[in-house]
Scaffold this active site. Sequence first.
Site, short mmCIF file in Angstrom:
data_model
loop_
_atom_site.label_atom_id
_atom_site.label_comp_id
_atom_site.label_asym_id
_atom_site.label_seq_id
_atom_site.Cartn_x
_atom_site.Cartn_y
_atom_site.Cartn_z
CG HIS A 35 -1.79 1.24 1.24
ND1 HIS A 35 -2.98 1.27 0.54
CD2 HIS A 35 -1.66 2.46 1.82
CE1 HIS A 35 -3.54 2.46 0.71
NE2 HIS A 35 -2.76 3.20 1.48
NE ARG A 53 -11.13 10.32 8.60
CZ ARG A 53 -10.16 9.56 8.09
NH1 ARG A 53 -10.43 8.36 7.64
NH2 ARG A 53 -8.93 10.02 8.04
CE LYS A 92 -9.12 1.88 2.37
NZ LYS A 92 -9.14 3.20 1.72
CG ASP A 99 -12.11 3.21 5.06
OD1 ASP A 99 -11.70 4.04 5.89
OD2 ASP A 99 -11.73 3.18 3.89
CB SER A 134 -8.86 4.84 6.60
OG SER A 134 -9.24 4.87 5.25
#
Lengths: 434, 434
Positions: free
Chosen positions: A82, A168, A187, A161, A183
């Site tokens: 990620h 947000r 995932k 999320d 968050s």
Amino acid sequence: MRPVDIIIKKRDGLELSPAEIRFFIEGYTSGAITDYQASAWAMAVLLNGMTDRETTELTLAMAASGETLDLTGVVDFALDKHSTGGVGDKTTLVVEPIVSACGLRVGKMSGRGLGFSGGTLDKMESIPGFRTNLSKEEFLLQLKEVGLVLTGQTDDLAPADGKLYALRDVTGTVDALPLIASSIMSKKIAAGAQRMVLDVKVGVGAFMKNLDQARALARIMVKIAKRVNRKAVALLSNMNQPLGNAVGNALEVKEAIDTLQGGGPKDFREHCLQVAGNLLLLGEAAGTLRAAKQRAAAALEDNFAFERFRQLVIAQGGDVSYVDEPAKLPSAQFIEEVPSPRAGYLKWIDAKEVGETSVELGAGRLKKGAPIDHAVGIVVHHKVGDKVEKGEPLFTLHANDKTKLTFARKRILAAHKWSPKKVKPLPLFYGSVK
Amino acid sequence: MRPVDIIIKKRDGLELSPAEIRFFIEGYTSGAITDYQASAWAMAVLLNGMTDRETTELTLAMAASGETLDLTGVVDFALDKHSTGGVGDKTTLVVEPIVSACGLRVGKMSGRGLGFSGGTLDKMESIPGFRTNLSKEEFLLQLKEVGLVLTGQTDDLAPADGKLYALRDVTGTVDALPLIASSIMSKKIAAGAQRMVLDVKVGVGAFMKNLDQARALARIMVKIAKRVNRKAVALLSNMNQPLGNAVGNALEVKEAIDTLQGGGPKDFREHCLQVAGNLLLLGEAAGTLRAAKQRAAAALEDNFAFERFRQLVIAQGGDVSYVDEPAKLPSAQFIEEVPSPRAGYLKWIDAKEVGETSVELGAGRLKKGAPIDHAVGIVVHHKVGDKVEKGEPLFTLHANDKTKLTFARKRILAAHKWSPKKVKPLPLFYGSVK
């Protein structure tokens, strides 16, 4: 349990219990807890923080809010990577084929680009036919049979999320470390990841502007992984100048293909080897990071990684002739090479300015769902520390609109700064957190 | 201007400009700014605070969000009083007639009771026919011709406050001093008040549990008044034990009538004289507080205040025979006098317990708009510091339900505490803020 009492508890700086966090996230997902309660709660979390235990529970509650993938029947260790997002970050396009070329199965669900940081899916969609909306079944089948998948997140993946992030975004509660960490991790966990490399970008072109923040985020995410019996390595990487040279979808695909064939910009190649090396180590395909990086480099040299990329494109319906002949990829109407107006050592190439200019040329989107132009973008020809002569090519603009081109030329020129004295190149990484 | 940027500014602890505050409140009133943005903002205000300048601007913005009254054509100084709410607080029923008896016009818009603190309107509605929904025109006409008005707030008065308060109630953002202060003061200013006495209750039976909080709230409200060229005096009064003896609507009306006729519990009478004295001083009907209180006491002794109360009831359609013969007021089916189970000095009569028990008997409401029973309630016969003998009447319950009565007896007994040693009476006031 009443939602308002959970908000008040967090407002008063107390630690929420796992049951309270689950109640809140389940309620918010189902709609029993309203947006206005969730936003007040998010502001309290932002201002009062969360313990690691709370952040982990929040991650798990969001991961459990929708469909979850279990890859253990297909792979020994479900690997994932990620990136927190940057400018010119086409790392996934190179790293996943490398890892696959080294014999490990790897499947990744990516997001789309928003704001100045590009999205992996948008880049891949420069290749005609390439599908990014695989079903869960297609994902699992391809992971098993091809060993390599690169698709979009399904809406069913951690829907809490998705809902909370959208809230947000409009309530000033994005910049909360526990919320950012949960968050990302929710995932990853919902997608079945067991061992992962987290590329935490730091700098003007990244979400995290300073190293302390970035390190704190990295630490929380690595802790969450440990607490749920997963492994994560976080790399803190520089995002003050763009990564590699190309910024813009098709331009980045070309640079990735170049890199997969053993070429590509030095910084980008080294970045990919570092990320891939860590993934190979986590996947137990090498005993040391040094050995892992050597394997990764070999996969580039011998074209195995490129061949894996070709197979990925074919498997997902993409026209592989665009990979074999990248000149066929979408190309802009106006291509202008801009010379350096002065000589000197480059001391600054502002990643954020480059990213935002690229968005203004049409390469990115400011609003979710907006269309993008795959052809346009910017190629910066230098890195901080390079010596440039006056008149030497500084950057190349790819535009489909003359006015935008003129604007972009001015803005990118202003994003470069020179020094008469030698300037040290920027480091690629600021360290890692395990 | 974007709402999210205003939230972020407050989140980051910065001072909002008057224009930003007006934009936010106007947007929230019109619906352009959502509940979920307002609740995140309110949480940021709660946790980061507001400067006096911000709180004043917020007050003015909320006051300007609807209809405003201008009483300057009718009175020299528009006088008002406000209580932050307590148990047994029927002060307005006595103070307004006193002030009127001393020659000053006074009109007040009151709220309804919610939770354990009773509402003035609910009490007055024990008198059949008494209207509490006067129009703005009726209000002004009665103020001019009768000199005394006691009605409900119109929905048009500071609607931003009404909307924000309902939101704060379910998002854990009630307990923010700037929001409490601006909520109270916006309604007073919209109602045209120029000089006012703010009765800030402190103790277990009040919203403010400790003196520091209460003093801080008082200071902010007095400052707001000054900044907008109004005058306010805040009294810090004790709300650990009930005020007076009666708690419950008709019971409190009876006690108020008693007091207006020169009787009534000593503590309640003294409380009323202090509040009325301060109002008379503000209204320039006396030169010193001592002289003002003497005038007020005289108005009770000579029955002038009682006569003003009668005229108020008649003017608003109430059946004045209920005032002349209070025994006609709603009466409960079961009336039980409970004797003291032991001898000693009373050291504690918990106002909150008494208030909540009264609500459970049916005298109050836990939900807005719920019906109430005017007949039921509790009369406590003693004050902290009193010496009681075993078997002496301790309190009297007025109930319309046997089960509730049994429950109430137990709870009110537990709300009393005795000491074998002498106990000092509680002070009525902890001081004032000018």
